[in-house]
Scaffold this motif. Structure first.
Motif, PDB file in Angstrom:
ATOM      1  N   LEU A  14       5.026   4.399 -24.669  1.00  0.00           N
ATOM      2  CA  LEU A  14       5.932   4.003 -23.584  1.00  0.00           C
ATOM      3  C   LEU A  14       6.560   2.634 -23.829  1.00  0.00           C
ATOM      4  CD1 LEU A  14       4.021   5.353 -20.452  1.00  0.00           C
ATOM      5  CD2 LEU A  14       6.083   6.250 -21.480  1.00  0.00           C
ATOM      6  N   ASP A  15       5.836   1.745 -24.525  1.00  0.00           N
ATOM      7  CA  ASP A  15       6.404   0.413 -24.819  1.00  0.00           C
ATOM      8  C   ASP A  15       7.551   0.484 -25.817  1.00  0.00           C
ATOM      9  OD1 ASP A  15       5.028  -1.257 -23.137  1.00  0.00           O
ATOM     10  OD2 ASP A  15       3.374  -1.589 -24.542  1.00  0.00           O
ATOM     11  N   GLU A  88       2.132  -2.094 -22.135  1.00  0.00           N
ATOM     12  CA  GLU A  88       2.322  -3.348 -21.393  1.00  0.00           C
ATOM     13  C   GLU A  88       3.312  -3.164 -20.247  1.00  0.00           C
ATOM     14  OE1 GLU A  88       3.372  -6.912 -23.597  1.00  0.00           O
ATOM     15  OE2 GLU A  88       1.900  -6.334 -25.122  1.00  0.00           O
ATOM     16  N   ALA A  89       4.397  -2.416 -20.529  1.00  0.00           N
ATOM     17  CA  ALA A  89       5.431  -2.220 -19.508  1.00  0.00           C
ATOM     18  C   ALA A  89       4.866  -1.498 -18.289  1.00  0.00           C
ATOM     19  CB  ALA A  89       6.600  -1.434 -20.093  1.00  0.00           C
ATOM     20  N   ALA A  94       2.565  -1.538 -12.681  1.00  0.00           N
ATOM     21  CA  ALA A  94       1.402  -1.359 -11.805  1.00  0.00           C
ATOM     22  C   ALA A  94       1.074  -2.669 -11.087  1.00  0.00           C
ATOM     23  CB  ALA A  94       0.208  -0.875 -12.623  1.00  0.00           C
ATOM     24  N   ARG A  95       1.119  -3.763 -11.835  1.00  0.00           N
ATOM     25  CA  ARG A  95       0.793  -5.081 -11.256  1.00  0.00           C
ATOM     26  C   ARG A  95       1.817  -5.472 -10.187  1.00  0.00           C
ATOM     27  NH1 ARG A  95       0.347  -8.232 -15.929  1.00  0.00           N
ATOM     28  NH2 ARG A  95      -1.857  -7.781 -16.183  1.00  0.00           N
ATOM     29  N   SER A  96       3.088  -5.156 -10.462  1.00  0.00           N
ATOM     30  CA  SER A  96       4.147  -5.529  -9.510  1.00  0.00           C
ATOM     31  C   SER A  96       4.015  -4.764  -8.196  1.00  0.00           C
ATOM     32  CB  SER A  96       5.530  -5.262 -10.122  1.00  0.00           C
ATOM     33  OG  SER A  96       5.784  -3.867 -10.134  1.00  0.00           O
ATOM     34  N   TYR A 105      -5.263  -5.652 -13.366  1.00  0.00           N
ATOM     35  CA  TYR A 105      -4.471  -4.780 -14.247  1.00  0.00           C
ATOM     36  C   TYR A 105      -4.516  -5.344 -15.654  1.00  0.00           C
ATOM     37  CZ  TYR A 105      -2.820  -3.405  -9.647  1.00  0.00           C
ATOM     38  OH  TYR A 105      -2.768  -2.985  -8.340  1.00  0.00           O
ATOM     39  N   GLU A 106      -4.884  -4.502 -16.614  1.00  0.00           N
ATOM     40  CA  GLU A 106      -5.025  -4.993 -17.988  1.00  0.00           C
ATOM     41  C   GLU A 106      -4.490  -3.989 -19.002  1.00  0.00           C
ATOM     42  OE1 GLU A 106      -9.198  -5.916 -18.311  1.00  0.00           O
ATOM     43  OE2 GLU A 106      -8.935  -7.806 -17.228  1.00  0.00           O
TER      44      GLU A 106
END
Ligand SMILES: C[S@@+](CC[C@H](N)C(=O)[O-])C[C@H]1O[C@@H](n2cnc3c(N)ncnc32)[C@H](O)[C@@H]1O
Length: 274
Positions: A14-15, A88-89, A94-96, A105-106
């Motif tokens: 996905l990145d 990462e994206a 998810a974090r946002s 989130y890691e």
């Protein structure tokens, strides 16, 4: 049986995708999360994992993170959820979306997790193992980072169970070969192998459950079945234009006769770490 193949699933890359393609994938994951049949699968997985207050829980391949945030409510007020994804994206998205729940989130790879042994009281991974090169390494890692007595829950699609009615058999065969014959994912048999993988990883109290999903409306099926979606595979350029055209003509005709039917089984398997 361990099958290790080079990465080829778009879900492991996905990145590396264009922003537009990744946005489509995330929108597709969001659509699935809102789907009542996927929610039925997740409810069965929740029963299997048995989250409880104070627990440290792990969701690997977390996508948009909604499941992790849901688990955090069960682990509250003193527990914590770690949501991990390879991309990462995806972790950023998810974090946002974090709502203040106790979730970290890691970025990480389910095949090589960066946590000490026994770090979690429970771990889950949903619709991830079908994409990874070495699913047994992934299961071993989930077991390693879960404490003795903790639960490991695996949720995955059995793409070999995919069936259609109302469509010409040769078209179904061509579409299956094009989308499932190695282009989209590594393991079309992942759902039915989950129980065996937990047994071989040495877990006790191993249980499993097939959850059947079915649709009579192609638009609703398209939320979960990429071959019925008019958007995603077209953008990915995976399906030859001629096949795409004949396929959707047949799908529309079947729907017009009210004869369209699609079925797919997703398995939920769980075991307790010794
Ligand atoms: C089909 S999506 C499922 C997402 C989420 N579990 C859900 O049910 O909506 C697969 C996810 O697994 C992630 N993924 C793929 N390979 C992974 C790996 N080796 N380790 C961790 N995550 C991985 C992808 O980035 C993607 O977010």
């Amino acid at each position: 049986m361990s099958t290790v193949q080079p990465d080829r699933s778009p879900f492991t890359q996905l990145d590396q995708m264009s922003q537009e393609m990744r946005d489509s994938v995330i929108a597709a994951l969001d659509g699935m999360a809102a789907d009542p049949q996927i929610q039925r699968v997740r409810a069965r997985a929740l029963d299997a994992l048995r989250p409880a207050p104070g627990q440290r829980l792990l969701d690997v391949g977390c996508g948009g993170g909604e499941v992790a945030r849901g688990l955090a409510a069960y682990a509250a007020p003193t527990g914590h959820v770690t949501a991990v994804d390879l991309a990462e994206a995806v972790v950023e998205i998810a974090r946002s979306r974090d709502d203040g729940s106790h979730v970290t989130y890691e970025v990480g790879d389910v095949q090589k997790l960066g946590y000490p042994d026994g770090s979690f009281d429970g771990a889950r991974t949903e619709r991830v193992l079908q994409h990874v090169a070495d699913p047994d390494a992934a299961v071993a890692e989930l077991v390693r980072v879960t404490r003795s007595g903790g639960r490991v829950c695996l949720i995955d699609t059995e793409w070999d169970s995919l069936q259609f009615d109302g469509l010409p058999l040769e078209l179904v065969g061509a579409m299956r070969q094009t989308l499932l014959g190695g282009v989209m994912l590594h393991h079309t048999d992942m759902g039915r192998t989950l129980r065996r993988r937990l047994v071989r990883a040495g877990l006790t109290e191993v249980a499993c459950e097939p959850v059947p999903l079915w649709w009579t409306d192609p638009a609703k099926a398209a939320v979960v079945l990429p071959m019925v979606s008019r958007h995603l595979p077209k953008k990915a350029g995976i399906i030859p234009a001629e096949l795409q055209k004949s396929w959707f003509e047949a799908v529309d005709e079947a729907a017009g006769r009210d004869e369209f039917l699609a079925h797919l089984t997703i398995w939920v398997a769980v075991g307790v770490v010794r």
